[in-house]
Design a protein around this motif. Sequence first.
Motif, short mmCIF file in Angstrom:
data_model
loop_
_atom_site.label_atom_id
_atom_site.label_comp_id
_atom_site.label_asym_id
_atom_site.label_seq_id
_atom_site.Cartn_x
_atom_site.Cartn_y
_atom_site.Cartn_z
N GLN A 155 52.64 41.94 36.19
CA GLN A 155 54.04 42.71 36.30
C GLN A 155 54.21 43.80 37.41
O GLN A 155 55.29 43.60 38.07
CB GLN A 155 54.28 43.76 34.84
CG GLN A 155 55.67 44.21 34.82
CD GLN A 155 56.39 42.65 34.19
OE1 GLN A 155 56.03 42.12 34.55
NE2 GLN A 155 57.08 43.75 33.61
N ILE A 213 45.45 42.95 30.63
CA ILE A 213 45.45 43.97 32.23
C ILE A 213 46.11 42.59 32.90
O ILE A 213 46.95 42.92 33.87
CB ILE A 213 43.94 44.18 31.86
CG1 ILE A 213 43.54 44.93 30.97
CG2 ILE A 213 44.38 44.82 33.68
CD1 ILE A 213 42.08 45.52 30.42
N SER A 214 45.85 41.76 33.18
CA SER A 214 46.20 40.82 34.40
C SER A 214 47.94 40.56 34.68
O SER A 214 48.28 40.36 35.85
CB SER A 214 45.53 38.93 34.52
OG SER A 214 46.21 38.28 34.31
N VAL A 215 48.27 40.00 33.36
CA VAL A 215 49.29 40.44 33.05
C VAL A 215 49.96 41.63 33.66
O VAL A 215 51.18 41.01 34.30
CB VAL A 215 50.27 40.04 32.06
CG1 VAL A 215 51.60 40.13 31.65
CG2 VAL A 215 49.24 38.44 31.37
N ARG A 216 49.43 42.22 33.00
CA ARG A 216 50.52 43.88 33.44
C ARG A 216 50.33 43.96 35.28
O ARG A 216 51.32 44.81 35.79
CB ARG A 216 49.20 45.17 33.09
CG ARG A 216 50.19 46.42 32.83
CD ARG A 216 51.17 47.18 32.64
NE ARG A 216 51.82 48.13 33.18
CZ ARG A 216 52.73 47.57 34.46
NH1 ARG A 216 52.68 46.91 35.81
NH2 ARG A 216 53.21 48.90 35.25
#
Lengths: 495, 249
Positions: free
Chosen positions: B11, B5-8
């Motif tokens: 992004q 979720i954090s990478v998303r």
Amino acid sequence: MNTAQALLLADLRSIAPTSLPVFAQRCADRLKAGDRLVSLFGRPGHGTREPGVVATAVLQPVSGELAVLRAYGEAGEHYPSMTASFPAAQIVERELWEQTGLHPVGHPWLKPVRFEGERQQRMADYPFFKVRGQEVHEVGVGPIHASVIEPGHFRFMCLGERVHHLEIQLGYQHRGVESLLLQRDPLRLAPLVESIVGDSAVAYAWGYCAAIEALTDSPVAVEAELSRGVALEMERIAIHVATLNGLATDIAFLQGGGTYGRLRTAIINATQRICGNRFGRGWLRPGHARGLSADQRQDLIRTLTAFARDFAEVNDLLLGSRSVRARFQGTGVLDTKTALDLGLVGLVARASGVAVDARTQLPGRLYGARPIELRTEAEGDCWARMKLRMREVDASVAWLLKALGDAAPDAAARTGAVKPALRAEALCVSVIEGTRGPVVQVLETAPDGRLLHYKVQDPSLSNWFGLAMAVRENDISDFPICNKSFDLSYCGNDL
Amino acid sequence: MIKSISVRRSQGTQYIADLRAADPVGFRGKPVIGEAACASACAACLAACPSQAIALDPVRIDLGRCVLCGDCEPACPTGKIGFNNDFKLAATRRDALTVSAAHPDIDPVQVSAALHKRFGRSLKLRSVSAGGCNGCEMEINALGNVNFDLGRYGIDIVASPRHADGLVLSGPISRNMAEALQICWEAMPEPKLVIAVGACAISGGVFAERGSLDRHFLETFKPALYLPGCPTHPLTFISGIMDLLGIRG
């Protein structure tokens, strides 16, 4: 020795050529003493003084400067192959044979490298090994592959799903680069050199520029060299990240693919803002490099800082994922001994625990003053190669942030034109550690100062055989990730 | 899960909403030839050009040959040649690719009603690199990334020539690759088209006139679209193909 990046400038009048057998013996002696074979190549004799073929070997001793050996021979002449004792010589002996006809007797694997010259369009003639047996079958793939990738033919000899041996047939991309380089003004070759391997345009351009500057005795300013280093490390980040994108996509880890894709965009767009091209074309020319104004340096620092944060985040996601580990760990293992024996170079060798990097071993002025950390991994599997790419990107980012933050390499990087005449009867070797490993370029001039030979050697030339070894005893379905983890150049091999 | 979720979140939104209106900062794109007179008997730009893209009297640049290296710009003593960041370099005719002071723009891509009807909502492309340097190939790969997202227009790169409507050709066509290219083309079902990507595919680029090339393929199959560049910028590719198919965007 020149002060520029990893360079040897030799006066050919001081290097007496020997006979071919003596030459081969001396090369073998040096390899036995621990030297690495940087390059071995030949060219047709020039003028009336020389015989049919002139061969040159460039060797790198355990410590100290590069050494050059020369020999005279005739096409079709035999000499004892070094490959049986030193497998690292296998590909350069084959290339020497294909280009000049010098025949290495006892070579266990004497096959065409790229089907050049008279052999063109005879791709169907490749002498594949045959594996016989009831359970054995062969799978041929390529030259055109499923994805957008350069052409090459892979033939797997399998026992069930298990790869017993892989043969790699290349040459489809052969454009005749080396002979073309001799047909044009040697001072204006940069756009052509940038097209030899388009994803390593900076590494190639730098090696070319360094050689021309040495041959014309036109050294560039420290600022120009720093700017070139910035270009090279930006290129390294961009290509490593593209490979990580491919690795993530190949195992259907789509979030990784999506994230690496846009992270690479940020890097190559920043490169474009400096030099007009996303691949760094035009950043370097003989005698100068793009200047970096204070604003441009700030722009790069901002881009890299934002990049580093998100890059670390997605790396953490990938490395922490069990499915990724399951797929990459233990797959495509290339052990240290094999990597050493085959003379593998660059990232592939480093991921198998071999500490080779031209930036630390032949650092030249720039990396001598601003060292970059040499990183290795021990395992030699797909996981190690992936992790090492991440760590090398980190090292490049750290190097760049320091270089860009230090005193100003301002617009002064543009230091002007090189002198027009090349030094006569000289041999110039440049070695630039590009993304895949050392890009070797050797320029030789005639007594009248004309360019006589331009040898190009991509790191992939030797590393392709490493891929063939790494997939042995792996499942054939693991080949795509093995191939991507090596990420070798087809056009760099084919020239 | 939390990491994902954090990478998303990091992004964010990455796609370029209006690709035709994009502004590729710094891109050395379309050559701009000024009205200034040439210096007497000067041919400095010709000597600087690595791909014989320039002709004189009047000065004109053939984008089918030009590799956008920019080396002619500093070579010109009167400052007649420059480049801007216009990426709309595509053309449907080979002879439309030449620019000069009198003819500064490339003729617009001709929208084909037939192509619009047939492929306007779905075009599947098979890429073949025939002597490419991996520059154009990497940019073709970039078409599918989250920034350019070519797939949003129903345009995809496919694996099998059997599934393809168009052949995306990059590279100058090496002799060693000529046969494989022909086989790939023959494996594609009708109707089909060729798209020439990059100076190498269009003219041979810096490798033109080499004995190691075999360009017969292009003598038989004329490209429906020429996409100049070295390599072709993804924006050049996408805007060209959208124009050809009459996709509004």
